[in-house]
Design a protein around this motif. Structure first.
Motif, short mmCIF file in Angstrom:
data_model
loop_
_atom_site.label_atom_id
_atom_site.label_comp_id
_atom_site.label_asym_id
_atom_site.label_seq_id
_atom_site.Cartn_x
_atom_site.Cartn_y
_atom_site.Cartn_z
N GLY A 51 20.32 7.10 44.55
CA GLY A 51 20.98 7.92 45.57
C GLY A 51 20.23 9.24 45.73
N ALA A 68 20.54 12.23 44.43
CA ALA A 68 20.18 12.96 43.20
C ALA A 68 19.00 12.28 42.51
CB ALA A 68 21.39 13.01 42.26
N GLU A 115 17.41 0.77 39.91
CA GLU A 115 18.47 0.64 40.92
C GLU A 115 18.99 -0.79 40.89
OE1 GLU A 115 20.35 2.58 43.19
OE2 GLU A 115 21.27 0.58 43.24
N VAL A 168 24.95 5.12 47.41
CA VAL A 168 26.18 5.18 48.21
C VAL A 168 25.89 5.94 49.50
CG1 VAL A 168 28.43 6.34 48.27
CG2 VAL A 168 27.75 5.01 46.25
N THR A 212 26.99 2.95 51.84
CA THR A 212 28.45 2.88 52.10
C THR A 212 29.09 4.24 52.37
OG1 THR A 212 28.77 2.95 49.70
CG2 THR A 212 28.87 0.77 50.74
N GLY A 248 17.34 -3.56 39.07
CA GLY A 248 18.17 -4.09 37.98
C GLY A 248 19.22 -3.09 37.54
N ALA A 249 20.13 -3.55 36.67
CA ALA A 249 21.21 -2.68 36.17
C ALA A 249 20.81 -2.16 34.80
CB ALA A 249 22.51 -3.46 36.09
N THR A 283 29.42 7.17 42.24
CA THR A 283 30.82 6.75 42.09
C THR A 283 31.07 5.49 42.92
OG1 THR A 283 31.42 8.12 43.97
CG2 THR A 283 31.69 9.11 41.78
N TYR A 291 37.77 8.96 58.50
CA TYR A 291 38.05 7.66 59.13
C TYR A 291 39.32 7.70 59.99
CZ TYR A 291 34.18 5.17 56.99
OH TYR A 291 32.92 4.73 56.65
N SER A 344 30.56 5.64 38.19
CA SER A 344 30.11 4.27 37.86
C SER A 344 29.43 4.22 36.49
CB SER A 344 29.11 3.79 38.92
OG SER A 344 29.65 3.87 40.19
N ALA A 355 23.39 14.12 37.23
CA ALA A 355 23.49 14.89 38.48
C ALA A 355 24.10 14.01 39.56
CB ALA A 355 22.10 15.37 38.92
N SER A 391 23.96 16.93 45.79
CA SER A 391 23.36 15.98 44.82
C SER A 391 21.84 16.07 44.86
CB SER A 391 23.78 14.54 45.14
OG SER A 391 25.17 14.42 45.05
N TYR A 407 33.00 15.51 58.57
CA TYR A 407 32.67 14.93 59.87
C TYR A 407 33.86 14.20 60.45
CZ TYR A 407 27.89 16.17 58.74
OH TYR A 407 26.76 16.87 58.42
C1 LIG Z 1 32.65 7.46 53.01
C2 LIG Z 1 31.83 8.57 52.46
C3 LIG Z 1 31.35 9.56 53.28
C4 LIG Z 1 30.56 10.59 52.80
N1 LIG Z 1 30.11 11.56 53.64
C5 LIG Z 1 29.32 12.56 53.18
C6 LIG Z 1 28.80 13.54 54.06
O1 LIG Z 1 29.04 13.50 55.25
N2 LIG Z 1 27.98 14.51 53.57
C7 LIG Z 1 27.66 14.57 52.24
O2 LIG Z 1 26.92 15.48 51.85
N3 LIG Z 1 28.16 13.65 51.37
C8 LIG Z 1 28.97 12.66 51.81
N4 LIG Z 1 29.46 11.70 50.94
C9 LIG Z 1 29.15 11.82 49.54
C10 LIG Z 1 27.75 11.27 49.20
O3 LIG Z 1 27.61 9.95 49.66
C11 LIG Z 1 27.54 11.35 47.73
O4 LIG Z 1 27.75 12.68 47.34
C12 LIG Z 1 26.14 10.93 47.29
O5 LIG Z 1 25.87 9.63 47.70
C13 LIG Z 1 26.05 11.01 45.78
O6 LIG Z 1 24.73 10.78 45.42
P1 LIG Z 1 24.32 10.33 43.97
O7 LIG Z 1 22.85 10.58 43.87
O8 LIG Z 1 25.22 10.89 42.96
O9 LIG Z 1 24.48 8.73 43.89
P2 LIG Z 1 24.96 7.60 44.85
O10 LIG Z 1 24.55 7.83 46.24
O11 LIG Z 1 26.39 7.35 44.55
O12 LIG Z 1 24.10 6.38 44.30
C14 LIG Z 1 24.20 5.92 42.99
C15 LIG Z 1 23.30 4.70 42.83
O13 LIG Z 1 23.29 4.32 41.47
C16 LIG Z 1 23.22 2.90 41.39
N5 LIG Z 1 23.69 2.48 40.07
C17 LIG Z 1 24.96 2.64 39.55
N6 LIG Z 1 24.99 2.15 38.28
C18 LIG Z 1 23.74 1.68 38.01
C19 LIG Z 1 23.16 1.06 36.87
N7 LIG Z 1 23.86 0.85 35.75
N8 LIG Z 1 21.86 0.70 36.92
C20 LIG Z 1 21.14 0.92 38.05
N9 LIG Z 1 21.63 1.49 39.15
C21 LIG Z 1 22.91 1.89 39.13
C22 LIG Z 1 24.15 2.46 42.52
O14 LIG Z 1 23.85 1.13 42.90
C23 LIG Z 1 23.80 3.47 43.60
O15 LIG Z 1 22.74 2.98 44.41
C24 LIG Z 1 30.24 10.64 51.41
C25 LIG Z 1 30.71 9.64 50.56
C26 LIG Z 1 31.49 8.61 51.07
C27 LIG Z 1 31.97 7.54 50.13
#
Ligand SMILES: Cc1cc2nc3c(=O)[nH]c(=O)nc-3n(C[C@H](O)[C@H](O)[C@H](O)COP(=O)(O)OP(=O)(O)OC[C@H]3O[C@@H](n4cnc5c(N)ncnc54)[C@H](O)[C@@H]3O)c2cc1C
Length: 485
Positions: A12, A14, A33, A41, A45, A113-114, A146, A189, A273, A308, A321, A349
């Motif tokens: 993601g 971060a 990943e 996410v 999604t 992979g996980a 998450t 939504y 997660s 992070a 992030s 939004y």
């Molecule tokens: C509906 C919705 C709307 C949003 N709108 C906004 C917005 O408008 N503006 C904004 O700034 N933020 C928004 N957010 C929040 C934003 O999406 C998150 O803050 C951001 O995605 C978090 O980034 P992250 O790097 O923590 O990880 P994430 O984007 O959550 O990604 C984590 C990744 O880790 C992977 N992963 C998990 N466990 C493992 C494992 N064991 N091994 C390997 N890979 C793994 C997952 O598959 C995923 O790809 C929104 C969130 C949602 C749900």
């Protein structure tokens, strides 16, 4: 066994920024990943799909033109889920392409992979092909994000009772929708579907939606939601959610009220997660919502394991992030950095959109800080008139002792872009003078800052001392040339 200076779990915002920063500092970095495509996410999604859905809906519904052509104006009279989701598919694949290219150009190895911990420096990776690999890392960043909170009592079925991931594959346009949760995702939504003429009922246990925002903005926003036909069930909690023989969703509230709709979106919380990471092997533990605790440098209690993004909780934004990921990599490789996250903008939004930076009126009152407000409605600025904006406002809060800008709150067209002017001024310690003395492009919505500042300036008369005028002669040749041309 492969060995890296940094292994990031999760691709993601971060994770990507941390891995790229590490490579830019000459380090070997990899991202693990579990999804088949990078982006997290945010791309698949969350942020990008929900904002693309919003943009498609605003265009297809003709919502932005209704100020001029009336509330009955529609760009298309019949809108299908495919009309909306086609744009999402295209945007996502472009985003994934751009991100994969960035990671590749910077030399980040992406491992599919996980991941789970074997010990504090070793990760086991169950690859997407089913094999088990091990890799070593001098530093690890947990950026797993998450997933939607799915209580067992909610009968999720992927078609009529959905979480915020599943709503992105809705295949039938509902005539009515119940949304559980008045936080950011629920509100976004709820208002997007209301713009599609879906009858929306929103259930929220607090007295107001988006309770962390400035209360004047929320009063106005709730009024506008109701004006769009959204029914707000505030201070209400859900007793049961059931589907009947016709697959209609019946939500019974603890107050005894029943809500019957075609579809229900459950958007009441998300959980970290972390459950499949085998955290104890690394000497770590998550809290009850799956989140990790970190210090100001994003280190967990094991100093070379950082975390992070959403997995560390508030503010849980893609925007923050990214910064957290980059800062964590700078810290782990002793590279100079400045943490300027104190004044980050919050963007919602919804329809209409909302954004804020700095303090709210209620926070300043609680802290005993005297302030004055400057307020303007978008219909009072020329650009607002040109765009036919009936709604929208900008409010600034200034300290009465030194006229410093303390907070900015915007609701309406362009709010999430406009906020950055306020963010820059707050971060640089600017005052009311900047807005009063500067010229703004005309006609723009940004001019709202100027008008709101003049409003505050008038109200602040009792606090103004005899300040010598700060007159700077215009001697900028480039500017002169421009105005002569
Ligand atoms: C509906 C919705 C709307 C949003 N709108 C906004 C917005 O408008 N503006 C904004 O700034 N933020 C928004 N957010 C929040 C934003 O999406 C998150 O803050 C951001 O995605 C978090 O980034 P992250 O790097 O923590 O990880 P994430 O984007 O959550 O990604 C984590 C990744 O880790 C992977 N992963 C998990 N466990 C493992 C494992 N064991 N091994 C390997 N890979 C793994 C997952 O598959 C995923 O790809 C929104 C969130 C949602 C749900």
């Amino acid at each position: 066994m492969k060995e890296f200076d940094l292994v990031v779990i999760g691709s993601g915002p971060a994770g990507q920024r941390a891995a790229i920063q590490a490579c830019k500092l000459g380090k070997r970095a990899a991202i693990v990943e579990k999804n088949t495509r990078v982006g997290g996410v945010s791309v698949h999604t969350g942020t990008i799909p929900s904002k693309t859905v919003r943009e498609a809906v605003l265009y297809l519904s003709g919502w932005r033109q209704r100020g001029f052509y009336g509330m009955n104006h529609r760009e298309r009279t019949k809108i299908t889920p495919d009309d909306v989701l086609e744009r999402v598919k295209l945007t996502l694949s472009h985003q994934v392409e751009v991100m994969s290219d960035q990671l590749c150009r910077n030399g980040v190895e992406v491992i599919g992979g996980a991941a789970s911990f074997v010990d504090k420096n070793t990760l086991a990776i169950k690859t997407n092909g089913g094999e088990l690999e091990h890799i070593k890392a001098h530093n690890i960043l947990v950026a797993v994000g998450t997933r939607p909170y799915r209580p067992s009592e909610v009968p999720f079925n992927g078609s009529t009772v959905l979480d915020s991931d599943e709503i992105l594959s809705f295949n039938k346009m509902p005539r009515s929708l119940t949304v559980i949760g008045g936080g950011v995702i629920g509100i976004e939504y709820a208002t997007i579907f209301a713009a599609l003429d879906v009858k929306v009922t929103l259930v929220e246990e607090r007295a107001r939606v988006l309770s962390f925002l400035d209360s004047e903005i929320i009063d106005e926003f709730q009024h506008q939601m109701r004006d769009q036909g959204v029914v707000l069930r505030l201070e209400e909690t859900v007793k049961t959610i059931e589907t009947d023989a016709d697959n209609r969703v019946i939500t019974t509230l603890n107050s005894g009220k029943k809500i019957q709709t075609d579809m229900l979106l459950f958007a009441a919380g998300r959980a970290g997660s972390t459950d499949s990471l085998n955290l104890p092997a690394a000497g770590l533990a998550a809290d009850s919502r799956g989140r990790l605790t970190v210090n100001e440098f994003f280190q967990t209690q094991v100093p070379h394991i950082y975390a992070a993004g959403d997995v560390i909780g508030f503010p849980s934004l893609a925007a923050t992030s990214m910064v957290q990921g980059r800062l964590s990599a700078c810290h782990m490789f002793n590279h100079e950095f400045r943490n300027k996250l104190e004044y980050f903008p919050y963007g919602i939004y919804s329809v209409p959109e909302i954004s804020m930076v700095g303090a709210t009126e209620q926070e300043l009152t609680q802290q005993g800080i005297a302030y004055e407000t400057g307020v303007v409605r978008f219909r009072e600025v020329a650009r607002g008139q040109i765009l036919g904006l009936q709604q929208g406002m900008l409010k600034m809060l200034f300290a009465v002792d030194d006229f410093r800008l303390l907070g900015v709150h915007v609701m309406g067209e362009g709010a999430t872009e406009l906020i950055h002017i306020g963010q820059a001024v707050i971060t640089l310690g600017g005052t009311l003078d900047y807005f009063v003395d500067s010229a703004f492009n005309y006609p723009t919505l940004a001019e709202a800052y100027k008008v709101a500042a003049l409003n505050a300036w008038n109200k602040m008369k009792p606090y103004r001392k005899a300040i010598p005028p700060n007159v700077v002669p215009i001697s900028n040749d480039a500017l002169k040339e421009y105005s002569d041309s």
